[in-house]
Design an enzyme around this catalytic site. Sequence first.
Site, PDB file in Angstrom:
ATOM      1  N   ASN A 103      -0.719  -4.038  -5.813  1.00 14.38           N
ATOM      2  CA  ASN A 103      -1.221  -4.062  -4.437  1.00 14.38           C
ATOM      3  C   ASN A 103      -1.135  -5.456  -3.819  1.00 14.38           C
ATOM      4  OD1 ASN A 103      -3.405  -5.455  -5.535  1.00 14.38           O
ATOM      5  ND2 ASN A 103      -4.918  -4.365  -4.312  1.00 14.38           N
ATOM      6  N   LYS A 127       3.181   1.383  -3.912  1.00 16.05           N
ATOM      7  CA  LYS A 127       2.499   0.626  -4.970  1.00 16.05           C
ATOM      8  C   LYS A 127       3.205   0.704  -6.324  1.00 16.05           C
ATOM      9  CE  LYS A 127      -2.296   0.393  -3.428  1.00 16.05           C
ATOM     10  NZ  LYS A 127      -3.683   0.650  -3.819  1.00 16.05           N
ATOM     11  N   ALA A 133      -7.151   5.077  -8.075  1.00 17.63           N
ATOM     12  CA  ALA A 133      -8.285   4.152  -8.073  1.00 17.63           C
ATOM     13  C   ALA A 133      -9.063   4.270  -9.383  1.00 17.63           C
ATOM     14  CB  ALA A 133      -9.196   4.452  -6.887  1.00 17.63           C
ATOM     15  N   ASP A 148      -7.218  -4.124  -7.361  1.00 19.31           N
ATOM     16  CA  ASP A 148      -8.177  -3.024  -7.147  1.00 19.31           C
ATOM     17  C   ASP A 148      -9.249  -2.986  -8.246  1.00 19.31           C
ATOM     18  OD1 ASP A 148      -7.188  -2.054  -4.763  1.00 19.31           O
ATOM     19  OD2 ASP A 148      -5.809  -0.656  -5.714  1.00 19.31           O
ATOM     20  N   LEU A 153     -16.676   5.001  -4.567  1.00 17.56           N
ATOM     21  CA  LEU A 153     -15.528   4.279  -4.010  1.00 17.56           C
ATOM     22  C   LEU A 153     -15.329   4.599  -2.532  1.00 17.56           C
ATOM     23  CD1 LEU A 153     -12.713   4.181  -6.676  1.00 17.56           C
ATOM     24  CD2 LEU A 153     -14.845   2.928  -6.549  1.00 17.56           C
ATOM     25  N   THR A 170       0.833  -1.198   0.000  1.00 12.94           N
ATOM     26  CA  THR A 170       0.000   0.000   0.000  1.00 12.94           C
ATOM     27  C   THR A 170       0.868   1.249   0.000  1.00 12.94           C
ATOM     28  OG1 THR A 170      -1.955   1.022   0.993  1.00 12.94           O
ATOM     29  CG2 THR A 170      -0.355   0.077   2.522  1.00 12.94           C
ATOM     30  N   GLY A 208      -7.479   9.683 -10.383  1.00 10.00           N
ATOM     31  CA  GLY A 208      -6.362   9.277  -9.531  1.00 10.00           C
ATOM     32  C   GLY A 208      -6.082   7.784  -9.683  1.00 10.00           C
TER      33      GLY A 208
HETATM   34  P1  NAP Z   1      -5.718   9.713  -5.545  1.00 15.92           P
HETATM   35  O1  NAP Z   1      -4.843   8.895  -6.426  1.00 15.92           O
HETATM   36  O2  NAP Z   1      -5.089  10.650  -4.566  1.00 15.92           O
HETATM   37  O3  NAP Z   1      -6.728  10.557  -6.498  1.00 15.92           O
HETATM   38  C1  NAP Z   1      -7.678  11.426  -5.941  1.00 15.92           C
HETATM   39  C2  NAP Z   1      -8.655  11.864  -7.011  1.00 15.92           C
HETATM   40  O4  NAP Z   1      -9.676  12.643  -6.413  1.00 15.92           O
HETATM   41  C3  NAP Z   1      -8.037  12.740  -8.091  1.00 15.92           C
HETATM   42  O5  NAP Z   1      -8.763  12.563  -9.274  1.00 15.92           O
HETATM   43  C4  NAP Z   1      -8.244  14.138  -7.501  1.00 15.92           C
HETATM   44  O6  NAP Z   1      -8.269  15.165  -8.490  1.00 15.92           O
HETATM   45  C5  NAP Z   1      -9.628  13.989  -6.912  1.00 15.92           C
HETATM   46  N1  NAP Z   1      -9.851  14.902  -5.799  1.00 15.92           N
HETATM   47  C6  NAP Z   1      -9.193  14.939  -4.613  1.00 15.92           C
HETATM   48  N2  NAP Z   1      -9.716  15.879  -3.819  1.00 15.92           N
HETATM   49  C7  NAP Z   1     -10.718  16.472  -4.527  1.00 15.92           C
HETATM   50  C8  NAP Z   1     -11.633  17.529  -4.248  1.00 15.92           C
HETATM   51  N3  NAP Z   1     -11.620  18.185  -3.102  1.00 15.92           N
HETATM   52  N4  NAP Z   1     -12.530  17.860  -5.219  1.00 15.92           N
HETATM   53  C9  NAP Z   1     -12.549  17.201  -6.381  1.00 15.92           C
HETATM   54  N5  NAP Z   1     -11.702  16.201  -6.706  1.00 15.92           N
HETATM   55  C10 NAP Z   1     -10.807  15.832  -5.788  1.00 15.92           C
HETATM   56  O7  NAP Z   1      -6.682   8.785  -4.669  1.00 15.92           O
HETATM   57  P2  NAP Z   1      -7.314   7.368  -5.065  1.00 15.92           P
HETATM   58  O8  NAP Z   1      -6.443   6.296  -4.545  1.00 15.92           O
HETATM   59  O9  NAP Z   1      -7.643   7.393  -6.506  1.00 15.92           O
HETATM   60  O10 NAP Z   1      -8.633   7.356  -4.161  1.00 15.92           O
HETATM   61  C11 NAP Z   1      -9.776   8.109  -4.500  1.00 15.92           C
HETATM   62  C12 NAP Z   1     -10.920   7.753  -3.554  1.00 15.92           C
HETATM   63  O11 NAP Z   1     -11.261   6.386  -3.716  1.00 15.92           O
HETATM   64  C13 NAP Z   1     -10.567   7.911  -2.055  1.00 15.92           C
HETATM   65  O12 NAP Z   1     -11.705   8.368  -1.380  1.00 15.92           O
HETATM   66  C14 NAP Z   1     -10.245   6.508  -1.606  1.00 15.92           C
HETATM   67  O13 NAP Z   1     -10.513   6.298  -0.237  1.00 15.92           O
HETATM   68  C15 NAP Z   1     -11.214   5.711  -2.475  1.00 15.92           C
HETATM   69  N6  NAP Z   1     -10.760   4.338  -2.729  1.00 15.92           N
HETATM   70  C16 NAP Z   1     -11.601   3.337  -2.394  1.00 15.92           C
HETATM   71  C17 NAP Z   1     -11.234   2.031  -2.635  1.00 15.92           C
HETATM   72  C18 NAP Z   1     -12.174   0.937  -2.269  1.00 15.92           C
HETATM   73  O14 NAP Z   1     -11.744  -0.215  -2.197  1.00 15.92           O
HETATM   74  N7  NAP Z   1     -13.441   1.233  -2.062  1.00 15.92           N
HETATM   75  C19 NAP Z   1     -10.001   1.736  -3.233  1.00 15.92           C
HETATM   76  C20 NAP Z   1      -9.161   2.794  -3.570  1.00 15.92           C
HETATM   77  C21 NAP Z   1      -9.551   4.109  -3.310  1.00 15.92           C
HETATM   78  P3  NAP Z   1      -6.912  15.873  -8.970  1.00 15.92           P
HETATM   79  O15 NAP Z   1      -6.284  14.975  -9.991  1.00 15.92           O
HETATM   80  O16 NAP Z   1      -7.384  17.158  -9.543  1.00 15.92           O
HETATM   81  O17 NAP Z   1      -6.057  16.051  -7.756  1.00 15.92           O
END
Ligand code: NAP
Length: 302
Positions: free
Chosen positions: A94, A73, A138, A109, A235, A69, A136
């Site tokens: 992962n 990754k 995910a 994932d 998510l 993690t 991002g």
């Molecule tokens: P990440 O790589 O940091 O990407 C974050 C994404 O969200 C980017 O597209 C970012 O946009 C956008 N973002 C962040 N803050 C924002 C805001 N205030 N307003 C609008 N857009 C915003 O994170 P990630 O790993 O992809 O995770 C994203 C979400 O999915 C998180 O909530 C995480 O907990 C969840 N997740 C869930 C699972 C599951 O198993 N359910 C697995 C993985 C992740 P920019 O590119 O403009 O920064």
Amino acid sequence: MVSGISGRTRVCGIVGWPVEHSFSPAMHNAAFAALELDYVYVPFPVPPSNLPGAVTAVRDLGLAGVNVTIPHKTAVLPLLDELSREARLTGAVNTIVNRSGRLIGDNTDGKGFLRSLVENAKFLPSGKTALILGAGGAARALAIELALAGAKKLVITNRSQERAAELAGFITEKTGVKAEIVPWPAGRFETIPGEALLEADLVVQATPLGMYPNDVSAVPLPFELFRPGQVACDLVYNPVETIFLKRAARAGATVVDGLGMLLYQGALSFEMWTGVAAPLEVMRDALLSWKNKIADGGKENC
Ligand code: NAP
């Protein structure tokens, strides 16, 4: 885990920095216990400078495998012997499986996301259009999986438009699936063109918007455009029932929560290490009690 550690106990774990808020030990140890498998799952806090040594230790100590993690990754890729197609395409691992000293890197994932959609909403991506909010890590994993599963078109929107454009270009180049971006000019999802929402068979919320402790702030979207026959997936899993899901359900969409992806990505790792079908109910219950435990604060990760 069976009662106590024995000379035959197989070791799995999670390599991250930090890992103390990880849900994975609770989920996997509950599964081992339920099936009376002589396995144990432990957290390994590994700072970036120690990653090469930690990967060597997986091989040298004969661990069954580990999850990987944040922040390792991507950095772990060149340290492994083999990579799955998903790991190569997402550029992230992962799960590592130790096959007699050969370390195979995979990424569950995207596959976990897909299995959750199929099992919870009977959604099959073949020939379908998906709108993805976020670009991002995910979003990338699930977009690639949807494309590999035969989606007709992906529409991606993101706060940083360049990131959405890069992901869309990558998807089309690597999979041949049509991928477009829609702009997010005012930094608010209300500005997403209505056609993108109306056209989508699947809408995936892949940003942290609506996540605890900010779960009272709705994801700004024209929710009146959601419709029956459409699947909406968030998510975010803390809270499980997000405002995005509540409002999409109110408009008639079928909703899938983020706990499903979390569960199935873990179940797939479990099955790779043990060769045994994962006890999904036990794992889901363990996830829910872990989530309730950390509900008073703390930053969780995989
Ligand atoms: P990440 O790589 O940091 O990407 C974050 C994404 O969200 C980017 O597209 C970012 O946009 C956008 N973002 C962040 N803050 C924002 C805001 N205030 N307003 C609008 N857009 C915003 O994170 P990630 O790993 O992809 O995770 C994203 C979400 O999915 C998180 O909530 C995480 O907990 C969840 N997740 C869930 C699972 C599951 O198993 N359910 C697995 C993985 C992740 P920019 O590119 O403009 O920064």
